[in-house]
Design a protein around this motif. Sequence first.
Motif, short mmCIF file in Angstrom:
data_model
loop_
_atom_site.label_atom_id
_atom_site.label_comp_id
_atom_site.label_asym_id
_atom_site.label_seq_id
_atom_site.Cartn_x
_atom_site.Cartn_y
_atom_site.Cartn_z
N PHE A 4 11.55 -3.75 19.81
CA PHE A 4 11.83 -3.89 19.03
C PHE A 4 11.69 -2.01 19.06
O PHE A 4 12.70 -1.75 18.42
N ILE A 5 10.48 -1.50 19.64
CA ILE A 5 10.80 0.11 19.70
C ILE A 5 11.15 0.60 20.19
O ILE A 5 12.94 1.62 19.85
N GLY A 6 12.23 -0.48 21.50
CA GLY A 6 13.20 0.25 21.87
C GLY A 6 14.77 -0.10 21.34
O GLY A 6 15.74 1.26 21.65
N LEU A 7 14.57 -1.11 20.61
CA LEU A 7 15.71 -0.59 19.80
C LEU A 7 16.28 -0.16 19.15
O LEU A 7 17.59 0.55 18.33
N LEU A 8 14.94 0.97 18.21
CA LEU A 8 15.42 1.55 17.17
C LEU A 8 15.82 2.93 17.45
O LEU A 8 16.27 3.49 16.86
N LYS A 9 16.13 3.18 19.50
CA LYS A 9 16.97 4.34 19.19
C LYS A 9 18.46 3.78 19.17
O LYS A 9 19.66 4.65 19.30
N PHE A 10 18.42 2.93 18.66
CA PHE A 10 20.99 2.61 19.20
C PHE A 10 20.40 2.03 17.35
O PHE A 10 21.89 2.29 17.32
N GLY A 11 19.15 2.90 16.30
CA GLY A 11 19.71 2.26 14.72
C GLY A 11 20.52 4.00 14.17
O GLY A 11 21.06 4.49 14.62
N THR A 12 21.06 3.30 13.66
CA THR A 12 22.59 4.19 12.97
C THR A 12 21.54 5.70 12.43
O THR A 12 20.60 5.52 11.68
N LYS A 13 21.21 6.60 12.86
CA LYS A 13 20.85 8.19 12.86
C LYS A 13 20.89 8.55 11.28
O LYS A 13 20.60 9.21 10.72
N SER A 14 22.59 8.36 10.66
CA SER A 14 22.39 9.45 9.46
C SER A 14 21.66 8.28 8.01
O SER A 14 20.90 8.55 7.18
N ALA A 15 20.92 6.91 8.84
CA ALA A 15 20.59 6.34 7.38
C ALA A 15 19.34 6.28 8.07
O ALA A 15 18.33 6.47 7.12
N LEU A 16 18.60 6.49 9.13
CA LEU A 16 16.96 6.52 9.26
C LEU A 16 16.88 8.59 8.95
O LEU A 16 16.52 8.83 7.46
N TRP A 17 18.01 9.67 8.35
CA TRP A 17 17.77 11.28 7.89
C TRP A 17 17.99 10.72 6.89
O TRP A 17 16.57 11.84 5.92
N ALA A 18 18.67 9.56 6.57
CA ALA A 18 19.00 8.88 4.50
C ALA A 18 17.47 8.17 4.14
O ALA A 18 17.12 9.02 2.83
N ALA A 19 17.53 8.34 5.12
CA ALA A 19 15.42 7.34 4.29
C ALA A 19 14.66 8.28 4.46
O ALA A 19 13.93 8.54 3.21
N ILE A 20 14.76 9.00 5.23
CA ILE A 20 13.51 10.03 5.50
C ILE A 20 13.41 11.76 4.09
O ILE A 20 12.70 11.52 3.41
N VAL A 21 15.08 11.80 3.81
CA VAL A 21 15.14 12.89 3.19
C VAL A 21 15.02 11.96 1.45
O VAL A 21 14.73 12.52 0.70
N ASN A 22 15.60 11.03 1.13
CA ASN A 22 15.77 10.52 -0.22
C ASN A 22 13.93 10.20 -0.41
O ASN A 22 13.90 9.68 -1.54
N THR A 23 13.51 9.30 0.58
CA THR A 23 12.37 9.09 0.11
C THR A 23 10.91 10.50 -0.04
O THR A 23 10.51 10.07 -1.46
#
Length: 323
Positions: A4-23
């Motif tokens: 699961f941790i290995g798969l995270l590198k394939f996640g959509t980067k804009s979604a990760l940044w959006a989650a962090i910024v919006n939090t």
Amino acid sequence: MKEFIGLLKFGTKSALWAAIVNTVVAIIKTAAYLITGNVAMFAEMMHSYGDAANQFFVFIGSAVSKKEPTERFPGGFGRLVNLVLLGAVLVVGVLAYETIVEGIHHISDATHSEDWFWLNIGVLGTAAMLEAAVLYKAMKEITEHLPKDQVSGFKIIPMSYKHAKEAKPATKLVFLEDNVAVGGALLALLAIVISTYTPFHSATGYASIIIGISLIVVVGRIFLDNAAGVLGVADLGLQARIGSKIMEHPQISDIQDLYAIKEGDSLHIEIKVEVDPSMTIEEADDIRDYIEQQLKEKIKNVTDVIIEFDKDDGKVTWTKPQE
């Protein structure tokens, strides 16, 4: 867990940044709302919490959707991102409803206040800039396949809107939500100024309702797109281009069936072509290898290509699909 941790590198980067910024933005807006009690700030606070939760789950879903097929799930996990997005729109829909209700209550009980004016302005201005940065990252992901000269400078803005339909589901969600986020922050800013310095004290209530309605529009668009994705939607424009290219091959006389089906971020392509019945297995295998190589080289995110052969029946079956 390691997988699961290995798969995270394939996640959509804009979604990760959006989650962090919006939090971060949501926490700032919460503090501002608790201090000021401003209803426009409440609408923006709810919006940011909804965006943060959605975009975090979208990031996880887009990552897990890249998991390799298993014996239990031989078709892979490509459509998982569509299922996650369908769940995400429910969260946004509830928050949009609460935002509209709060706006209606404020309109019926509007009061004039100049307290905390600059705090509200500062928080919303900061939020607009942070969310604009996330929006720009989503624009870059949408246009990454275009030549650099077409997206240099401010050209990226019109080109991102032009090609938004072609974006990955997760990137499209971030793009649409952050359009509303930036627009909502600017609208809330304007409403606070109007309600403070004019007799129109209910402006923030109307702004809250408009923000809520905008969220509902985004929810509707995302729901329709991802409901189609879960069912398996065909890309008719791509099918037409693939068919035209295949028909250029001198040993292919016709195409009986051709499907280019979106599986989340990936494409699954099925083709049935007609050839001379006297063709050898080796010749047919060479054609198969040629078609598969061409498709995977020239089309992004093609995960598998299934090619079947049938004898030429002398009838023309292939017609260009209507887009």
